[in-house]
Write a protein that holds these residues in place. Structure first.
Motif, PDB file in Angstrom:
ATOM      1  N   UNK A  46       0.826  -1.211   0.000  1.00 30.65           N
ATOM      2  CA  UNK A  46       0.000   0.000   0.000  1.00 30.65           C
ATOM      3  C   UNK A  46       0.858   1.257   0.000  1.00 30.65           C
ATOM      4  N   UNK A  47       2.015   1.193   0.646  1.00 33.35           N
ATOM      5  CA  UNK A  47       2.911   2.355   0.688  1.00 33.35           C
ATOM      6  C   UNK A  47       3.724   2.464  -0.602  1.00 33.35           C
ATOM      7  N   UNK A  48       4.240   1.325  -1.061  1.00 35.72           N
ATOM      8  CA  UNK A  48       5.079   1.318  -2.262  1.00 35.72           C
ATOM      9  C   UNK A  48       4.264   1.637  -3.511  1.00 35.72           C
ATOM     10  N   UNK A  49       3.082   1.046  -3.618  1.00 38.56           N
ATOM     11  CA  UNK A  49       2.221   1.244  -4.787  1.00 38.56           C
ATOM     12  C   UNK A  49       0.998   2.063  -4.378  1.00 38.56           C
ATOM     13  N   UNK A  50       1.000   3.333  -4.773  1.00 37.81           N
ATOM     14  CA  UNK A  50      -0.091   4.217  -4.354  1.00 37.81           C
ATOM     15  C   UNK A  50      -1.439   3.775  -4.906  1.00 37.81           C
ATOM     16  N   UNK A  51      -1.430   2.972  -5.945  1.00 36.49           N
ATOM     17  CA  UNK A  51      -2.681   2.501  -6.544  1.00 36.49           C
ATOM     18  C   UNK A  51      -3.135   1.143  -5.980  1.00 36.49           C
ATOM     19  N   UNK A  52      -2.365   0.625  -5.014  1.00 38.01           N
ATOM     20  CA  UNK A  52      -2.708  -0.679  -4.444  1.00 38.01           C
ATOM     21  C   UNK A  52      -4.026  -0.585  -3.668  1.00 38.01           C
ATOM     22  N   UNK A  53      -4.892  -1.552  -3.896  1.00 40.54           N
ATOM     23  CA  UNK A  53      -6.191  -1.590  -3.216  1.00 40.54           C
ATOM     24  C   UNK A  53      -6.359  -2.969  -2.590  1.00 40.54           C
TER      25      UNK A  53
END
Length: 300
Positions: free
Chosen positions: A227-234
């Motif tokens: 979630x932190x590394x990939x801002x688009x992670x859901x």
């Protein structure tokens, strides 16, 4: 006359042969009874096998069974899966914020918190808000408490609240040269971080990395790194549902808690909330009757 004697000898011989064999009397009732007993034994055996199979299958199909485990770090603590999940839910946002600011994987922060604090139920966490087992060390000017660890009555840091402990953990790792190598690892490589912490001397337990990795993988803590590394992670649907359930449970616990006041005892609190002392101890994972002013107890 001779014929009569021969007949008599033959008869005697036949009678002697018959009496040497066992006499077996079989009736229809006896046969029915024997058949019923054998049938009952077979049915019982089948039922026992079926029950074992059903129990085994049920355990496999029910991953929500709330098993307990013993966490041994600065204290020995017995916790359930739900307690660990609630701990993660409560501190995941702080962990992710520290990952963004200091570069320490959120999964590592949470796993260390679980292990070092007994998911918030260990003595240091409850009595001094120390969630990472950080000792005083040279230069510490804050409050402290004495606690048995590698040696008797060692000096550990004391914080006003858990958030201070999480921040000090980040400052502790970033401010010491022996941990510098950790920050060369990828933020998504929690295994390297786990082994690196042990190599740098954070803990003396040779199984420390394995324990951290186990918590990260069992409770899917690396999702917070993503979630932190990939801002688009859901989060996927199952994870969202679980977080909503945890939020509901966390709110329920917060509404049903009691803060220990001066003069309180387990007995007086149990009477106040119509609980048995043993039930109160079990709800709060208390191994003895010791209470501290300001300590929060679950009383629902």
């Amino acid at each position: 006359m001779v014929r009569k004697i021969l007949v008599l000898i033959t008869a005697i011989t036949l009678i002697g042969c018959n009496t040497s064999k066992p006499v077996i009397v079989t009736s229809k009732k006896a046969q029915a009874k024997t058949a019923a007993i054998n049938s009952a034994k077979k049915t019982k055996s089948r039922n026992l096998t079926s029950t074992r199979s059903t129990t085994s299958t049920s355990a496999k199909k029910n991953p929500r069974v709330n098993n307990s485990e013993v966490i041994v770090s600065t204290s020995r603590t017995i916790v359930t899966n739900d307690i660990i999940k609630l701990y993660v839910y409560q501190y995941k946002n702080i962990a992710m914020a520290n990952m963004k600011q200091y570069g320490i994987p959120a999964s590592i922060i949470l796993a260390q918190g679980i292990l070092e604090s007994g998911a918030g139920k260990g003595d240091l966490a409850k009595n001094s808000n120390n969630h990472f087992g950080i000792k005083c060390h040279a230069g510490w000017t804050g409050e402290s408490v004495n606690h048995d660890d590698d040696s008797a009555q060692e000096c550990f840091r004391k914080y006003s609240n858990p958030s201070e402990s999480f921040k000090d953990h980040a400052v502790f790792l970033t401010g010491r040269s022996r941990y510098a190598k950790l920050f060369e690892y990828s933020k998504g490589d929690y295994k390297a971080w786990a082994h690196g912490l042990r190599a740098a001397g954070y803990a003396t337990d040779p199984k420390y990395p394995d324990k951290l990795i186990s918590y990260i993988e069992r409770y899917n803590l690396h999702q917070y790194d993503s979630k932190v590394i990939d801002v688009n992670y859901v989060l996927n649907e199952d994870q969202l549902v679980e977080e909503l359930q945890l939020e509901s449970k966390n709110l329920g616990n917060s509404l049903a808690s009691y803060t220990v006041q001066k003069g309180d005892t387990l007995y007086s609190i149990s009477k106040k909330f119509e609980l048995k002392v043993e039930d109160l101890k079990q709800k709060n994972n208390l191994s003895d009757n010791t209470l501290s002013i300001g300590q929060k107890l679950i009383v629902n």
